[in-house]
Write a protein that holds these residues in place. Sequence first.
Motif, PDB file in Angstrom:
ATOM      1  N   VAL A 143      14.708   8.829 -14.368  1.00  0.00           N
ATOM      2  CA  VAL A 143      13.427   8.249 -14.268  1.00  0.00           C
ATOM      3  C   VAL A 143      13.255   7.284 -15.765  1.00  0.00           C
ATOM      4  O   VAL A 143      13.821   7.679 -16.688  1.00  0.00           O
ATOM      5  CB  VAL A 143      12.580   9.205 -14.393  1.00  0.00           C
ATOM      6  N   GLY A 144      12.613   6.177 -15.946  1.00  0.00           N
ATOM      7  CA  GLY A 144      12.441   5.515 -16.749  1.00  0.00           C
ATOM      8  C   GLY A 144      13.049   3.999 -16.955  1.00  0.00           C
ATOM      9  O   GLY A 144      12.629   3.178 -17.776  1.00  0.00           O
ATOM     10  N   VAL A 145      14.123   3.645 -16.026  1.00  0.00           N
ATOM     11  CA  VAL A 145      14.758   2.311 -15.760  1.00  0.00           C
ATOM     12  C   VAL A 145      14.869   1.924 -14.479  1.00  0.00           C
ATOM     13  O   VAL A 145      15.337   2.763 -13.718  1.00  0.00           O
ATOM     14  CB  VAL A 145      16.001   2.300 -16.664  1.00  0.00           C
ATOM     15  N   LEU A 146      14.737   0.559 -14.218  1.00  0.00           N
ATOM     16  CA  LEU A 146      15.057   0.289 -13.053  1.00  0.00           C
ATOM     17  C   LEU A 146      15.751  -0.941 -13.059  1.00  0.00           C
ATOM     18  O   LEU A 146      15.443  -1.896 -14.031  1.00  0.00           O
ATOM     19  CB  LEU A 146      13.863  -0.180 -12.130  1.00  0.00           C
ATOM     20  N   GLY A 147      16.905  -1.322 -12.547  1.00  0.00           N
ATOM     21  CA  GLY A 147      17.687  -2.347 -12.473  1.00  0.00           C
ATOM     22  C   GLY A 147      17.003  -3.207 -11.417  1.00  0.00           C
ATOM     23  O   GLY A 147      17.051  -2.810 -10.115  1.00  0.00           O
ATOM     24  N   VAL A 148      16.861  -4.548 -11.554  1.00  0.00           N
ATOM     25  CA  VAL A 148      15.997  -5.451 -10.821  1.00  0.00           C
ATOM     26  C   VAL A 148      16.789  -6.837 -10.462  1.00  0.00           C
ATOM     27  O   VAL A 148      17.250  -7.431 -11.362  1.00  0.00           O
ATOM     28  CB  VAL A 148      14.711  -5.864 -10.960  1.00  0.00           C
TER      29      VAL A 148
ATOM     30  N   SER B  21      -0.838   8.586 -18.797  1.00  0.00           N
ATOM     31  CA  SER B  21      -1.726   9.301 -17.766  1.00  0.00           C
ATOM     32  C   SER B  21      -0.952   9.250 -16.377  1.00  0.00           C
ATOM     33  O   SER B  21      -1.605   9.237 -15.401  1.00  0.00           O
ATOM     34  CB  SER B  21      -2.878   8.806 -17.727  1.00  0.00           C
ATOM     35  N   GLY B  22       0.468   9.671 -16.125  1.00  0.00           N
ATOM     36  CA  GLY B  22       1.228   9.412 -15.031  1.00  0.00           C
ATOM     37  C   GLY B  22       1.255   7.991 -14.264  1.00  0.00           C
ATOM     38  O   GLY B  22       1.872   7.939 -13.261  1.00  0.00           O
ATOM     39  N   THR B  23       0.911   6.881 -15.098  1.00  0.00           N
ATOM     40  CA  THR B  23       1.000   5.636 -14.437  1.00  0.00           C
ATOM     41  C   THR B  23       2.122   4.962 -15.191  1.00  0.00           C
ATOM     42  O   THR B  23       2.355   4.918 -16.612  1.00  0.00           O
ATOM     43  CB  THR B  23      -0.136   4.738 -14.784  1.00  0.00           C
TER      44      THR B  23
ATOM     45  N   GLN C 263       9.477   8.072  -9.795  1.00  0.00           N
ATOM     46  CA  GLN C 263      10.248   6.812  -9.364  1.00  0.00           C
ATOM     47  C   GLN C 263       9.214   6.032  -8.492  1.00  0.00           C
ATOM     48  O   GLN C 263       9.489   4.923  -8.563  1.00  0.00           O
ATOM     49  CB  GLN C 263      11.615   7.351  -8.649  1.00  0.00           C
ATOM     50  N   ALA C 264       8.443   6.557  -7.657  1.00  0.00           N
ATOM     51  CA  ALA C 264       7.475   5.872  -6.650  1.00  0.00           C
ATOM     52  C   ALA C 264       6.766   5.036  -7.574  1.00  0.00           C
ATOM     53  O   ALA C 264       6.208   3.899  -7.450  1.00  0.00           O
ATOM     54  CB  ALA C 264       6.738   6.691  -5.617  1.00  0.00           C
ATOM     55  N   GLU C 265       6.266   5.678  -8.810  1.00  0.00           N
ATOM     56  CA  GLU C 265       5.422   5.104  -9.636  1.00  0.00           C
ATOM     57  C   GLU C 265       6.225   3.629 -10.319  1.00  0.00           C
ATOM     58  O   GLU C 265       5.353   2.821 -10.481  1.00  0.00           O
ATOM     59  CB  GLU C 265       4.943   5.916 -10.909  1.00  0.00           C
ATOM     60  N   GLU C 266       7.315   4.049 -10.804  1.00  0.00           N
ATOM     61  CA  GLU C 266       8.049   2.784 -11.239  1.00  0.00           C
ATOM     62  C   GLU C 266       8.052   1.550 -10.110  1.00  0.00           C
ATOM     63  O   GLU C 266       8.011   0.447 -10.658  1.00  0.00           O
ATOM     64  CB  GLU C 266       9.299   3.118 -11.685  1.00  0.00           C
ATOM     65  N   ILE C 267       8.505   1.774  -8.805  1.00  0.00           N
ATOM     66  CA  ILE C 267       8.646   0.931  -8.025  1.00  0.00           C
ATOM     67  C   ILE C 267       7.211   0.289  -7.721  1.00  0.00           C
ATOM     68  O   ILE C 267       7.000  -0.955  -7.489  1.00  0.00           O
ATOM     69  CB  ILE C 267       9.094   1.565  -6.673  1.00  0.00           C
TER      70      ILE C 267
ATOM     71  N   SER D 194       0.766  -1.174  -0.065  1.00  0.00           N
ATOM     72  CA  SER D 194       0.016   0.069   0.018  1.00  0.00           C
ATOM     73  C   SER D 194       0.933   1.204  -0.108  1.00  0.00           C
ATOM     74  O   SER D 194       0.460   2.275  -0.507  1.00  0.00           O
ATOM     75  CB  SER D 194      -0.929   0.107   1.342  1.00  0.00           C
ATOM     76  N   ALA D 195       1.952   1.253   0.568  1.00  0.00           N
ATOM     77  CA  ALA D 195       2.885   2.576   0.511  1.00  0.00           C
ATOM     78  C   ALA D 195       3.263   2.612  -0.622  1.00  0.00           C
ATOM     79  O   ALA D 195       3.645   3.912  -1.135  1.00  0.00           O
ATOM     80  CB  ALA D 195       4.008   2.088   1.538  1.00  0.00           C
ATOM     81  N   PHE D 196       3.712   1.590  -1.190  1.00  0.00           N
ATOM     82  CA  PHE D 196       4.246   1.522  -2.833  1.00  0.00           C
ATOM     83  C   PHE D 196       3.043   1.916  -3.650  1.00  0.00           C
ATOM     84  O   PHE D 196       3.152   3.034  -4.780  1.00  0.00           O
ATOM     85  CB  PHE D 196       4.580   0.499  -3.299  1.00  0.00           C
ATOM     86  N   GLU D 197       2.154   1.682  -3.660  1.00  0.00           N
ATOM     87  CA  GLU D 197       0.888   1.600  -4.494  1.00  0.00           C
ATOM     88  C   GLU D 197       0.063   2.959  -4.428  1.00  0.00           C
ATOM     89  O   GLU D 197      -1.058   3.366  -5.042  1.00  0.00           O
ATOM     90  CB  GLU D 197       0.216   0.296  -4.689  1.00  0.00           C
TER      91      GLU D 197
END
Length: 201
Positions: free
Chosen positions: A135-140, A173-175, A50-54, A3-6
């Motif tokens: 913004v735009g890429v995450l390494g996982v 739309s920001g998602t 960045q929070a949206e990406e996570i 919930s914190a992330f979403e």
Amino acid sequence: MESAFEHRYAAETKRFVPIVVVGVIATAAIAGATRVQNSGPTTFSVTRLQAEEIAALVGFLHAYNRADLKAALSYFTPKPAPQNRRTATDCDYRRQRTEVYFDRSGLVQWLRRRFADHDRLTLARAADENPAQPVGVLGVSYARRTSDTLRSLGRPRGIVPQVGQKLVFTFASGTAKFSTFALASIGSPTPNPECALVPAP
């Protein structure tokens, strides 16, 4: 933690959002698709995007692990990237080679196969370590993967995936959404070292 992330950060003027998290660590950058070194939990600040990406990554993994096809598909763009029709790559752990899936139909096929195999992914770390692209890429990286196939191959506790995943995002739309979910590299030799059966502790 989900919930914190979403939680959607609607205030566009609020630049940084402090978050404390265990197991998922966003730093200031990313360097390609090499393996990301895991570390312990810490505090950090991220922007709204960045929070949206996570949130997208964690939300997808929750959907994946509960075999929810509709929810898992909602984190992908409606169409693959124009220059790249690949929507998923993964390891064939029996043959230790890369499998490639194309277009929406291939993505659905991949997800259904993984769900039927009771496949589960445990996140180890997510990071952005490229100051030029915050913004735009995450390494996982992943701490554990379990499945019926891996259990049949003598890994009852699963394996530690050897791939360093590069997850590329677009924003609608920001998602945050992604067009490809790559768990194995294209053009790797056979046997693919990313598909090695490294036992999980």
